[in-house]
Motif scaffolding. Structure first.
Motif, short mmCIF file in Angstrom:
data_model
loop_
_atom_site.label_atom_id
_atom_site.label_comp_id
_atom_site.label_asym_id
_atom_site.label_seq_id
_atom_site.Cartn_x
_atom_site.Cartn_y
_atom_site.Cartn_z
N ASP A 97 -7.23 1.40 -3.56
CA ASP A 97 -7.52 0.00 -3.88
C ASP A 97 -7.22 -0.30 -5.35
N LEU A 151 0.83 -1.22 0.00
CA LEU A 151 0.00 0.00 0.00
C LEU A 151 0.86 1.26 0.00
N THR A 168 -10.08 -7.75 3.21
CA THR A 168 -11.30 -7.06 2.81
C THR A 168 -11.07 -5.56 2.87
N PHE A 169 -11.44 -4.86 1.79
CA PHE A 169 -11.23 -3.41 1.71
C PHE A 169 -12.45 -2.68 2.26
N TYR A 206 -8.02 -2.23 5.61
CA TYR A 206 -8.01 -3.58 5.05
C TYR A 206 -8.02 -4.52 6.25
N ALA A 213 -8.80 4.56 5.00
CA ALA A 213 -9.36 3.30 4.53
C ALA A 213 -8.71 2.19 5.34
N ALA A 247 -13.57 1.13 2.39
CA ALA A 247 -13.22 2.45 1.88
C ALA A 247 -13.51 3.55 2.89
N ALA A 282 -12.27 2.91 -3.57
CA ALA A 282 -11.94 1.79 -4.47
C ALA A 282 -11.24 2.29 -5.73
N TYR A 308 -4.87 2.78 5.92
CA TYR A 308 -4.22 3.65 4.93
C TYR A 308 -4.64 5.08 5.19
N ARG A 310 -4.84 -7.84 -2.92
CA ARG A 310 -5.11 -7.57 -1.51
C ARG A 310 -4.72 -8.73 -0.60
N SER A 344 -8.84 7.39 -0.41
CA SER A 344 -9.11 6.12 0.27
C SER A 344 -10.38 5.43 -0.23
#
Length: 138
Positions: free
Chosen positions: A94, A49, A104-105, A116, A114, A107, A90, A125, A100, A88
């Motif tokens: 992302d 990231l 799981t992301f 994960y 954001a 947002a 998709a 992030y 990944r 932050s």
């Protein structure tokens, strides 16, 4: 008289005892392998990231430090028009990473962080600095 071949009961018991001792000493080393693997995957994603964010910012600066998107590989990445860091969402951070690793992301709203997540591991992030940090539970 026939000569018999094979193992005696004492030999078999000794071998089983030795295998039991080896298993008892080796088992604790392998119990924590899954947790270590999950932490290593999280550290890898955090590094990916941060690297993706730095590449997006570099592309934004090389393009004249203007606009709200940069082209990275085969995807367009939405960046902040004032800092150049990926937002932050998709379409932002992302889209900047390629894999990944099963996380799981979640947002943010663009300016918010954001996350994960996978199991107990969380990576956050920050779109204002372009840095990814690992949570304490990982």
């Amino acid at each position: 008289m026939k000569k018999q071949a094979g193992f005696t009961l004492v030999e078999l018991v000794v071998v089983i005892a030795v295998l039991g001792i080896l298993a008892a000493t080796a088992l604790p080393r392998f119990i924590n392998v899954q947790a270590n693997a999950q932490k290593a995957a999280a550290q890898g994603l955090a590094g990916a990231l941060s690297s993706a964010a730095s590449l997006a910012k570099a592309a934004w600066m090389a393009g004249g430090a203007s606009g709200t998107s940069v082209q990275m590989d085969s995807s367009s990445v939405t960046v902040s028009n004032t800092t150049g860091w990926p937002v932050s969402t998709a379409a932002g951070i992302d889209a900047a990473i390629q894999d990944r690793a099963g996380f799981t992301f979640n947002a943010g709203t663009g300016a918010d962080n954001a996350t994960y997540t996978k199991g107990t591991c969380t990576i956050t992030y920050n779109p204002s600095t372009g840095l990814a940090t690992l949570g304490n539970a990982c």
